[in-house]
Design a protein around this motif. Structure first.
Motif, PDB file in Angstrom:
ATOM      1  N   SER A 214       0.843  -1.196   0.000  1.00 50.65           N
ATOM      2  CA  SER A 214       0.000   0.000   0.000  1.00 50.65           C
ATOM      3  C   SER A 214       0.875   1.242   0.000  1.00 50.65           C
ATOM      4  O   SER A 214       1.977   1.257   0.545  1.00 50.65           O
ATOM      5  CB  SER A 214      -0.923  -0.008   1.219  1.00 50.65           C
ATOM      6  OG  SER A 214      -0.153   0.029   2.393  1.00 50.65           O
ATOM      7  N   ARG A 215       0.364   2.285  -0.613  1.00 47.50           N
ATOM      8  CA  ARG A 215       1.102   3.537  -0.703  1.00 47.50           C
ATOM      9  C   ARG A 215       0.600   4.509   0.342  1.00 47.50           C
ATOM     10  O   ARG A 215      -0.573   4.514   0.694  1.00 47.50           O
ATOM     11  CB  ARG A 215       0.918   4.153  -2.090  1.00 47.50           C
ATOM     12  CG  ARG A 215       1.561   3.342  -3.154  1.00 47.50           C
ATOM     13  CD  ARG A 215       1.497   4.066  -4.442  1.00 47.50           C
ATOM     14  NE  ARG A 215       2.331   3.377  -5.404  1.00 47.50           N
ATOM     15  CZ  ARG A 215       2.776   3.917  -6.490  1.00 47.50           C
ATOM     16  NH1 ARG A 215       2.454   5.148  -6.780  1.00 47.50           N
ATOM     17  NH2 ARG A 215       3.527   3.235  -7.302  1.00 47.50           N
ATOM     18  N   TRP A 216       1.496   5.333   0.789  1.00 45.05           N
ATOM     19  CA  TRP A 216       1.156   6.369   1.757  1.00 45.05           C
ATOM     20  C   TRP A 216       0.418   7.485   1.032  1.00 45.05           C
ATOM     21  O   TRP A 216       0.858   7.979  -0.007  1.00 45.05           O
ATOM     22  CB  TRP A 216       2.427   6.895   2.415  1.00 45.05           C
ATOM     23  CG  TRP A 216       2.170   8.007   3.370  1.00 45.05           C
ATOM     24  CD1 TRP A 216       1.545   7.923   4.561  1.00 45.05           C
ATOM     25  CD2 TRP A 216       2.532   9.370   3.213  1.00 45.05           C
ATOM     26  NE1 TRP A 216       1.498   9.138   5.170  1.00 45.05           N
ATOM     27  CE2 TRP A 216       2.100  10.068   4.351  1.00 45.05           C
ATOM     28  CE3 TRP A 216       3.195  10.083   2.214  1.00 45.05           C
ATOM     29  CZ2 TRP A 216       2.300  11.418   4.539  1.00 45.05           C
ATOM     30  CZ3 TRP A 216       3.388  11.440   2.397  1.00 45.05           C
ATOM     31  CH2 TRP A 216       2.949  12.094   3.542  1.00 45.05           C
ATOM     32  N   ASP A 217      -0.757   7.839   1.559  1.00 47.66           N
ATOM     33  CA  ASP A 217      -1.563   8.905   0.979  1.00 47.66           C
ATOM     34  C   ASP A 217      -1.511  10.113   1.913  1.00 47.66           C
ATOM     35  O   ASP A 217      -2.090  10.067   3.004  1.00 47.66           O
ATOM     36  CB  ASP A 217      -3.002   8.417   0.803  1.00 47.66           C
ATOM     37  CG  ASP A 217      -3.901   9.474   0.171  1.00 47.66           C
ATOM     38  OD1 ASP A 217      -3.422  10.575  -0.147  1.00 47.66           O
ATOM     39  OD2 ASP A 217      -5.100   9.182   0.007  1.00 47.66           O
ATOM     40  N   PRO A 218      -0.826  11.180   1.527  1.00 42.26           N
ATOM     41  CA  PRO A 218      -0.704  12.339   2.426  1.00 42.26           C
ATOM     42  C   PRO A 218      -2.059  12.978   2.741  1.00 42.26           C
ATOM     43  O   PRO A 218      -2.264  13.482   3.839  1.00 42.26           O
ATOM     44  CB  PRO A 218       0.215  13.305   1.669  1.00 42.26           C
ATOM     45  CG  PRO A 218       0.146  12.886   0.240  1.00 42.26           C
ATOM     46  CD  PRO A 218      -0.151  11.418   0.244  1.00 42.26           C
ATOM     47  N   PHE A 219      -2.988  12.954   1.822  1.00 36.45           N
ATOM     48  CA  PHE A 219      -4.298  13.549   2.058  1.00 36.45           C
ATOM     49  C   PHE A 219      -5.102  12.754   3.083  1.00 36.45           C
ATOM     50  O   PHE A 219      -5.823  13.311   3.899  1.00 36.45           O
ATOM     51  CB  PHE A 219      -5.073  13.705   0.742  1.00 36.45           C
ATOM     52  CG  PHE A 219      -4.391  14.637  -0.209  1.00 36.45           C
ATOM     53  CD1 PHE A 219      -4.351  15.999   0.056  1.00 36.45           C
ATOM     54  CD2 PHE A 219      -3.760  14.156  -1.335  1.00 36.45           C
ATOM     55  CE1 PHE A 219      -3.709  16.859  -0.804  1.00 36.45           C
ATOM     56  CE2 PHE A 219      -3.112  15.017  -2.199  1.00 36.45           C
ATOM     57  CZ  PHE A 219      -3.076  16.376  -1.942  1.00 36.45           C
TER      58      PHE A 219
END
Length: 153
Positions: free
Chosen positions: A13-18
């Motif tokens: 999974s990717r880090w989502d800043p929002f």
């Protein structure tokens, strides 16, 4: 029976800043709600500020935070052993941009009622608001009961 382990085929999974910002905002909102709960009421917000009551030998000291409130906007009522504090404040903002006139109004109310731990008297009570902190001094009522003698038979 043993269940098979879950497998994910979507990859890491990717880090989502929002999403992180949204969760942080939710945590901050919860902190503010815990510190000063509010309820929607009649189109405005009603804050229920925390109250500290300190009992001294001859009086009670009651303090509460009322940020942005002037003394003219605060009402304090004493009914038997109940203390009611209410305040209202309103702000009006007007701006004009590209021919549009915009007026905004917001109203905030503070309300808190607490039962006092001992009887107090109105006479000699004082209240002051300084730097957004309301301090109320309530002299204790001295209830003097006459001494009653009991005869021995």
């Amino acid at each position: 029976m043993r269940w098979p382990a879950k497998r994910s085929f979507s990859g890491p999974s990717r880090w989502d800043p929002f999403e992180e910002i949204r969760r942080t905002q939710e945590r901050l909102n919860q902190l503010f709600e815990d510190f000063m709960p509010m309820e929607e009421w009649g189109g405005g917000k009603v804050y229920t500020p925390a109250i500290d009551i300190k009992e001294e030998e001859d009086k009670l000291l009651v303090t509460t935070d009322l940020p942005g409130i002037n003394k003219e906007d605060v009402e304090i009522n004493l009914k038997e052993d109940m203390l009611e504090i209410s305040a209202k404040t309103g702000k009006e903002k007007e701006s004009e941009e590209e021919g549009y006139l915009r007026k905004e109004r917001s109203y905030t109310q503070f309300y808190r009622a607490v039962r006092l731990p001992t009887s107090v008297k109105e006479e000699g009570s004082t209240a002051k608001i300084e730097n957004g902190v309301l301090t109320i001094s309530l002299p204790k009522a001295r209830i003097e009961e006459p001494t009653k003698k009991i005869q021995i038979e």
